[in-house]
Motif scaffolding. Sequence first.
Motif, PDB file in Angstrom:
ATOM      1  N   ARG A   7       6.827 -12.396   2.147  1.00  0.00           N
ATOM      2  CA  ARG A   7       7.544 -11.396   2.922  1.00  0.00           C
ATOM      3  C   ARG A   7       6.666 -10.778   4.013  1.00  0.00           C
ATOM      4  NH1 ARG A   7       9.812  -8.595  -1.429  1.00  0.00           N
ATOM      5  NH2 ARG A   7      11.348 -10.200  -1.775  1.00  0.00           N
ATOM      6  N   HIS A   8       5.356 -10.708   3.781  1.00  0.00           N
ATOM      7  CA  HIS A   8       4.445 -10.147   4.769  1.00  0.00           C
ATOM      8  C   HIS A   8       4.338 -11.034   6.010  1.00  0.00           C
ATOM      9  CE1 HIS A   8       3.165  -7.001   2.040  1.00  0.00           C
ATOM     10  NE2 HIS A   8       2.995  -7.920   1.114  1.00  0.00           N
ATOM     11  N   PHE A   9       4.742 -12.295   5.875  1.00  0.00           N
ATOM     12  CA  PHE A   9       4.607 -13.254   6.970  1.00  0.00           C
ATOM     13  C   PHE A   9       5.946 -13.616   7.603  1.00  0.00           C
ATOM     14  CE2 PHE A   9       1.029 -13.965   4.132  1.00  0.00           C
ATOM     15  CZ  PHE A   9      -0.022 -13.832   5.020  1.00  0.00           C
ATOM     16  N   GLU A  10       6.990 -12.851   7.296  1.00  0.00           N
ATOM     17  CA  GLU A  10       8.325 -13.196   7.785  1.00  0.00           C
ATOM     18  C   GLU A  10       8.417 -13.269   9.297  1.00  0.00           C
ATOM     19  OE1 GLU A  10      10.867 -10.330   5.920  1.00  0.00           O
ATOM     20  OE2 GLU A  10      11.213 -11.621   4.201  1.00  0.00           O
ATOM     21  N   ASN A  11       7.651 -12.488  10.002  1.00  0.00           N
ATOM     22  CA  ASN A  11       7.738 -12.464  11.458  1.00  0.00           C
ATOM     23  C   ASN A  11       6.805 -13.453  12.138  1.00  0.00           C
ATOM     24  OD1 ASN A  11       9.725 -10.467  11.451  1.00  0.00           O
ATOM     25  ND2 ASN A  11       8.181  -8.877  11.216  1.00  0.00           N
ATOM     26  N   ARG A  16       7.726 -23.220  13.241  1.00  0.00           N
ATOM     27  CA  ARG A  16       8.054 -23.720  14.579  1.00  0.00           C
ATOM     28  C   ARG A  16       6.808 -24.108  15.339  1.00  0.00           C
ATOM     29  NH1 ARG A  16      11.787 -18.679  15.666  1.00  0.00           N
ATOM     30  NH2 ARG A  16       9.964 -17.909  14.628  1.00  0.00           N
ATOM     31  N   ARG A  17       5.769 -23.305  15.180  1.00  0.00           N
ATOM     32  CA  ARG A  17       4.523 -23.587  15.896  1.00  0.00           C
ATOM     33  C   ARG A  17       3.798 -24.792  15.295  1.00  0.00           C
ATOM     34  NH1 ARG A  17       2.354 -19.368  19.271  1.00  0.00           N
ATOM     35  NH2 ARG A  17       4.092 -18.021  19.824  1.00  0.00           N
ATOM     36  N   LEU A  18       3.847 -24.917  13.985  1.00  0.00           N
ATOM     37  CA  LEU A  18       3.262 -26.098  13.350  1.00  0.00           C
ATOM     38  C   LEU A  18       3.965 -27.344  13.864  1.00  0.00           C
ATOM     39  CD1 LEU A  18       1.380 -27.415  11.239  1.00  0.00           C
ATOM     40  CD2 LEU A  18       3.194 -27.023   9.547  1.00  0.00           C
ATOM     41  N   VAL A  47       7.365 -26.219   7.686  1.00  0.00           N
ATOM     42  CA  VAL A  47       8.052 -26.374   8.966  1.00  0.00           C
ATOM     43  C   VAL A  47       9.353 -25.570   8.996  1.00  0.00           C
ATOM     44  CG1 VAL A  47       9.217 -28.044  10.462  1.00  0.00           C
ATOM     45  CG2 VAL A  47       6.967 -28.583   9.523  1.00  0.00           C
ATOM     46  N   ASN A  48      10.044 -25.512   7.867  1.00  0.00           N
ATOM     47  CA  ASN A  48      11.300 -24.776   7.792  1.00  0.00           C
ATOM     48  C   ASN A  48      11.122 -23.302   7.426  1.00  0.00           C
ATOM     49  OD1 ASN A  48      13.162 -26.908   8.443  1.00  0.00           O
ATOM     50  ND2 ASN A  48      12.527 -27.828   6.523  1.00  0.00           N
ATOM     51  N   GLU A  49       9.870 -22.869   7.416  1.00  0.00           N
ATOM     52  CA  GLU A  49       9.501 -21.470   7.184  1.00  0.00           C
ATOM     53  C   GLU A  49      10.004 -20.930   5.843  1.00  0.00           C
ATOM     54  OE1 GLU A  49      10.463 -19.387  10.816  1.00  0.00           O
ATOM     55  OE2 GLU A  49       9.046 -20.601  11.933  1.00  0.00           O
ATOM     56  N   LYS A  50       9.938 -21.777   4.842  1.00  0.00           N
ATOM     57  CA  LYS A  50      10.291 -21.376   3.479  1.00  0.00           C
ATOM     58  C   LYS A  50       9.043 -21.006   2.684  1.00  0.00           C
ATOM     59  CE  LYS A  50      14.660 -23.153   3.474  1.00  0.00           C
ATOM     60  NZ  LYS A  50      15.582 -22.237   4.011  1.00  0.00           N
ATOM     61  N   VAL A  69      -5.833 -21.468  15.486  1.00  0.00           N
ATOM     62  CA  VAL A  69      -5.181 -20.775  14.372  1.00  0.00           C
ATOM     63  C   VAL A  69      -4.306 -19.660  14.938  1.00  0.00           C
ATOM     64  CG1 VAL A  69      -5.594 -19.301  12.361  1.00  0.00           C
ATOM     65  CG2 VAL A  69      -6.976 -21.355  12.701  1.00  0.00           C
ATOM     66  N   ASP A  70      -4.775 -19.003  15.991  1.00  0.00           N
ATOM     67  CA  ASP A  70      -3.989 -17.935  16.617  1.00  0.00           C
ATOM     68  C   ASP A  70      -2.628 -18.451  17.075  1.00  0.00           C
ATOM     69  OD1 ASP A  70      -5.978 -16.102  16.196  1.00  0.00           O
ATOM     70  OD2 ASP A  70      -6.617 -15.991  18.288  1.00  0.00           O
ATOM     71  N   PHE A  71      -2.590 -19.655  17.629  1.00  0.00           N
ATOM     72  CA  PHE A  71      -1.314 -20.231  18.048  1.00  0.00           C
ATOM     73  C   PHE A  71      -0.407 -20.440  16.843  1.00  0.00           C
ATOM     74  CE2 PHE A  71       1.440 -23.903  18.512  1.00  0.00           C
ATOM     75  CZ  PHE A  71       2.243 -23.472  19.553  1.00  0.00           C
TER      76      PHE A  71
END
Length: 84
Positions: A7-11, A16-18, A47-50, A69-71
Amino acid sequence: MTKSQYRHFENIPFGRRLYRAIRAKGMNQTQFCRALHLDRGRCSEYVNEKRMPSVENVVKYARFLECSVDFLLGLSDEMKIQGD
């Protein structure tokens, strides 16, 4: 990483960037998974942000994909492929 930890990484648009970095490397998702001996299901979750990989794996992926890594973490819009 558990759902509550994620949940801390939801934003963070990590998935998409990977995917963009994989494509910029001239690979598809399957080739990326094979090259890094990564389970295709796990890679799909990223990739699907799950799911979010560990910090160590984010660094590993960035090095392999020759991007920052920043990207990958959404802190920079510049992919910064090494050698460009």
